[in-house]
Design a protein around this motif. Structure first.
Motif, PDB file in Angstrom:
ATOM      1  N   GLN A 120       0.839  -1.196   0.000  1.00 41.92           N
ATOM      2  CA  GLN A 120       0.000   0.000   0.000  1.00 41.92           C
ATOM      3  C   GLN A 120       0.878   1.253   0.000  1.00 41.92           C
ATOM      4  O   GLN A 120       0.575   2.234  -0.672  1.00 41.92           O
ATOM      5  N   GLY A 121       1.963   1.205   0.779  1.00 43.01           N
ATOM      6  CA  GLY A 121       2.899   2.346   0.795  1.00 43.01           C
ATOM      7  C   GLY A 121       3.558   2.524  -0.560  1.00 43.01           C
ATOM      8  O   GLY A 121       3.777   3.645  -1.032  1.00 43.01           O
ATOM      9  N   THR A 122       3.842   1.446  -1.228  1.00 39.18           N
ATOM     10  CA  THR A 122       4.465   1.499  -2.554  1.00 39.18           C
ATOM     11  C   THR A 122       3.515   2.142  -3.548  1.00 39.18           C
ATOM     12  O   THR A 122       3.930   2.948  -4.394  1.00 39.18           O
ATOM     13  N   ASN A 123       2.229   1.799  -3.455  1.00 36.49           N
ATOM     14  CA  ASN A 123       1.241   2.410  -4.358  1.00 36.49           C
ATOM     15  C   ASN A 123       1.186   3.910  -4.141  1.00 36.49           C
ATOM     16  O   ASN A 123       1.099   4.691  -5.097  1.00 36.49           O
ATOM     17  N   GLN A 126       4.175   5.470  -5.758  1.00 41.92           N
ATOM     18  CA  GLN A 126       4.040   5.488  -7.211  1.00 41.92           C
ATOM     19  C   GLN A 126       3.105   6.605  -7.656  1.00 41.92           C
ATOM     20  O   GLN A 126       3.375   7.285  -8.655  1.00 41.92           O
ATOM     21  N   ASP A 127       2.016   6.816  -6.903  1.00 42.24           N
ATOM     22  CA  ASP A 127       1.106   7.921  -7.238  1.00 42.24           C
ATOM     23  C   ASP A 127       1.826   9.255  -7.118  1.00 42.24           C
ATOM     24  O   ASP A 127       1.705  10.125  -7.984  1.00 42.24           O
ATOM     25  N   ARG A 128       2.576   9.427  -6.033  1.00 40.84           N
ATOM     26  CA  ARG A 128       3.315  10.688  -5.826  1.00 40.84           C
ATOM     27  C   ARG A 128       4.369  10.872  -6.928  1.00 40.84           C
ATOM     28  O   ARG A 128       4.562  11.981  -7.421  1.00 40.84           O
ATOM     29  N   ASN A 129       5.024   9.788  -7.322  1.00 38.76           N
ATOM     30  CA  ASN A 129       6.018   9.867  -8.404  1.00 38.76           C
ATOM     31  C   ASN A 129       5.356  10.295  -9.708  1.00 38.76           C
ATOM     32  O   ASN A 129       5.925  11.063 -10.483  1.00 38.76           O
ATOM     33  N   ALA A 130       4.136   9.810  -9.962  1.00 38.94           N
ATOM     34  CA  ALA A 130       3.412  10.199 -11.181  1.00 38.94           C
ATOM     35  C   ALA A 130       3.097  11.688 -11.128  1.00 38.94           C
ATOM     36  O   ALA A 130       3.232  12.406 -12.140  1.00 38.94           O
ATOM     37  N   GLN A 131       2.695  12.198  -9.953  1.00 41.44           N
ATOM     38  CA  GLN A 131       2.415  13.636  -9.822  1.00 41.44           C
ATOM     39  C   GLN A 131       3.679  14.459 -10.061  1.00 41.44           C
ATOM     40  O   GLN A 131       3.654  15.464 -10.772  1.00 41.44           O
ATOM     41  N   VAL A 132       4.787  14.012  -9.467  1.00 42.55           N
ATOM     42  CA  VAL A 132       6.062  14.735  -9.639  1.00 42.55           C
ATOM     43  C   VAL A 132       6.488  14.705 -11.096  1.00 42.55           C
ATOM     44  O   VAL A 132       6.981  15.704 -11.630  1.00 42.55           O
ATOM     45  N   ALA A 133       6.271  13.580 -11.784  1.00 39.16           N
ATOM     46  CA  ALA A 133       6.632  13.491 -13.207  1.00 39.16           C
ATOM     47  C   ALA A 133       5.799  14.490 -14.006  1.00 39.16           C
ATOM     48  O   ALA A 133       6.319  15.160 -14.918  1.00 39.16           O
ATOM     49  N   GLY A 134       4.517  14.614 -13.690  1.00 38.86           N
ATOM     50  CA  GLY A 134       3.669  15.591 -14.386  1.00 38.86           C
ATOM     51  C   GLY A 134       4.169  17.007 -14.134  1.00 38.86           C
ATOM     52  O   GLY A 134       4.214  17.847 -15.049  1.00 38.86           O
ATOM     53  N   GLN A 135       4.531  17.295 -12.890  1.00 34.79           N
ATOM     54  CA  GLN A 135       5.049  18.628 -12.573  1.00 34.79           C
ATOM     55  C   GLN A 135       6.359  18.887 -13.307  1.00 34.79           C
ATOM     56  O   GLN A 135       6.605  19.999 -13.782  1.00 34.79           O
ATOM     57  N   ASN A 136       7.195  17.867 -13.406  1.00 36.27           N
ATOM     58  CA  ASN A 136       8.469  18.021 -14.134  1.00 36.27           C
ATOM     59  C   ASN A 136       8.216  18.330 -15.606  1.00 36.27           C
ATOM     60  O   ASN A 136       8.916  19.152 -16.210  1.00 36.27           O
ATOM     61  N   ASP A 137       7.229  17.658 -16.209  1.00 40.50           N
ATOM     62  CA  ASP A 137       6.901  17.939 -17.607  1.00 40.50           C
ATOM     63  C   ASP A 137       6.441  19.384 -17.775  1.00 40.50           C
ATOM     64  O   ASP A 137       6.839  20.069 -18.720  1.00 40.50           O
TER      65      ASP A 137
END
Length: 181
Positions: A120-123, A126-137
């Motif tokens: 659950q912590g990994t999920n 992963q969600d936070r990483n997806a948000q950070v990737a969007g912000q990086n774009d």
């Protein structure tokens, strides 16, 4: 008579010469025999020295092998003692293994619960990483836009500088004409 004496003297001289030659030949044979005996003696001495060297070498090798043998025997006694200790300890280990198996089952159940919680912590990560990737774009797109704006600004400034130079030239021409009048 004189001739007889001379003849006897020559005969005796020749006899002495023959004796001298025979002695020289005999001495040459004896010298050759002595040299041959000396060579044989030297060869025997070398063989004796070599044999003594080999005897010492073999004695050292025998001592080394005896030391290795004693060492191997000591290790054999030690290993036999350890083997006996291990066989008596084997029964006690069987009981210990059964206890450890029970503990392992309990820890596996705890591990499974921790793995589920970790999943659950990994999920969430992963969600936070997806948000950070969007912000990086978004940041990268803004960087591109800033670069384009900076190029447009530089182009506008260079045009302004060119226009200012032209106006300065016109003002200089006007001032020249005004001075001439």
């Amino acid at each position: 008579m004189k001739r007889l004496l001379i003849f006897l003297l020559v005969l005796v001289s020749l006899g002495l010469c023959a004796v001298s030659v025979e002695q020289w030949r005999r001495e040459a044979r004896l010298r050759a025999a002595i040299e041959d005996l000396i060579k044989k003696l030297q060869a025997e001495n070398l063989a004796k020295v070599e044999a003594l060297r080999k005897v010492r070498e073999y004695e050292r090798e025998i001592e080394r092998i005896n030391a290795l043998r004693a060492e191997v025997e000591a290790k054999l006694v030690e290993i036999t003692r350890e083997f006996n200790d291990l066989t008596t300890d084997n029964v006690a280990r069987g009981i210990t293994i059964a206890i450890y198996m029970l503990e392992l089952n309990h820890s596996q159940l705890g591990h499974e619960a921790a793995r589920i919680a970790l999943g659950q912590g990994t999920n969430a990560i992963q969600d936070r990483n997806a948000q950070v990737a969007g912000q990086n774009d978004t940041i990268q797109k803004q960087n591109v836009m800033l670069r384009e704006l900076a190029q447009e600004r530089d182009s506008a400034i260079s045009k302004l500088n060119a226009r200012t130079r032209e106006l300065n030239e016109v003002v200089e021409k006007y001032n020249k004409l005004a001075k001439e009048r």
